[in-house]
Design a protein around this motif. Structure first.
Motif, PDB file in Angstrom:
ATOM      1  N   GLU A  84      41.238  72.636   4.360  1.00 25.14           N
ATOM      2  CA  GLU A  84      41.326  73.972   4.964  1.00 25.14           C
ATOM      3  C   GLU A  84      41.949  73.998   6.346  1.00 25.14           C
ATOM      4  O   GLU A  84      42.725  74.880   6.660  1.00 25.14           O
ATOM      5  CB  GLU A  84      39.923  74.594   5.042  1.00 25.14           C
ATOM      6  CG  GLU A  84      39.512  75.297   3.779  1.00 25.14           C
ATOM      7  CD  GLU A  84      38.444  76.340   4.043  1.00 25.14           C
ATOM      8  OE1 GLU A  84      38.758  77.397   4.597  1.00 25.14           O
ATOM      9  OE2 GLU A  84      37.294  76.080   3.681  1.00 25.14           O
ATOM     10  N   PHE A 127      37.690  72.452  -0.074  1.00 25.39           N
ATOM     11  CA  PHE A 127      37.459  73.598   0.784  1.00 25.39           C
ATOM     12  C   PHE A 127      36.043  73.565   1.342  1.00 25.39           C
ATOM     13  O   PHE A 127      35.143  72.944   0.770  1.00 25.39           O
ATOM     14  CB  PHE A 127      37.684  74.902   0.011  1.00 25.39           C
ATOM     15  CG  PHE A 127      39.129  75.172  -0.283  1.00 25.39           C
ATOM     16  CD1 PHE A 127      39.916  75.867   0.616  1.00 25.39           C
ATOM     17  CD2 PHE A 127      39.714  74.719  -1.459  1.00 25.39           C
ATOM     18  CE1 PHE A 127      41.256  76.117   0.343  1.00 25.39           C
ATOM     19  CE2 PHE A 127      41.038  74.954  -1.739  1.00 25.39           C
ATOM     20  CZ  PHE A 127      41.822  75.658  -0.829  1.00 25.39           C
ATOM     21  N   GLY A 133      34.977  79.806   1.923  1.00 26.35           N
ATOM     22  CA  GLY A 133      35.704  78.633   1.446  1.00 26.35           C
ATOM     23  C   GLY A 133      35.711  78.548  -0.064  1.00 26.35           C
ATOM     24  O   GLY A 133      36.733  78.235  -0.679  1.00 26.35           O
TER      25      GLY A 133
END
Length: 201
Positions: A84, A127, A133
């Protein structure tokens, strides 16, 4: 102003990224096209990260952070590891995981997947475990599958860190095992479904 570095107000122009740690964002060829910046203050009213807005040079839907440095490793290993954040990419590269790139907090776009496809059709995504996320992961994974990518999901063990950066700082070998033991995406979807189901009924 046109490049998104300065904001214009009634009082004149001022630095968009003041009091922030700035990360240059490069396109696949290594040319700087924009910036992302992390706050250096504890002000809860300040967003943690801000990015260059859409400009003639920067289109966030068509850029992947770190791809310019990860592309050869992704091609050699036939795998792109997708995380991420910028700090996740930097930590991974410093620890020798050079096939790592970031989507910078958004789901995949078709343009980003086409960039990755130049080097590999296999991706492993990691993530953050928070709700945002997971939503980004699910949305991005759906598109990647639709675009005929082989997708696996990386899960950091409980207590090993909330993200790759933290996990690597604690113990790089934990992150390596998490990547090596990434699970097929359908197994991940089933595991998530069963986590929220009462199988006794």
């Amino acid at each position: 102003i046109k490049a998104g570095l300065v904001l214009q107000s009634d009082r004149g122009g001022y630095d968009r990224f003041r009091n922030r740690l700035i990360f240059p964002i490069r396109d696949v060829h290594g040319a700087v096209v924009g910036f992302t910046a992390r706050t250096l203050t504890d002000d809860p009213n300040e967003p943690k990260y801000i990015n260059t807005p859409q400009t003639p040079l920067y289109n966030k839907s068509a850029v992947l952070y770190g791809l310019d440095r990860a592309r050869q490793s992704a091609k050699k290993t036939d795998l792109a590891v997708v995380v991420e954040g910028n700090m996740d990419v930097i930590a991974c590269h410093q620890a020798g995981f050079e096939n790592t790139i970031a989507v910078s907090g958004t789901a995949f776009t078709r343009e980003q997947l086409e960039l990755i496809r130049r080097f590999t059709s296999r991706i492993a995504v990691a993530f953050d475990a928070d709700a945002a996320g997971v939503r980004a992961a699910e949305k991005g994974i759906d598109l990647a599958i639709a675009e005929a990518f082989q997708v696996r999901v990386i899960q950091i063990p409980d207590g090993a860190g909330k993200d790759p950066d933290e996990a690597i700082k604690k113990d790089p070998s934990v992150w390596r095992r998490a990547v090596d033991q990434s699970m097929p995406v359908m197994d991940w979807f089933f595991a998530r479904a069963f986590d929220h189901a009462d199988l006794e009924k």
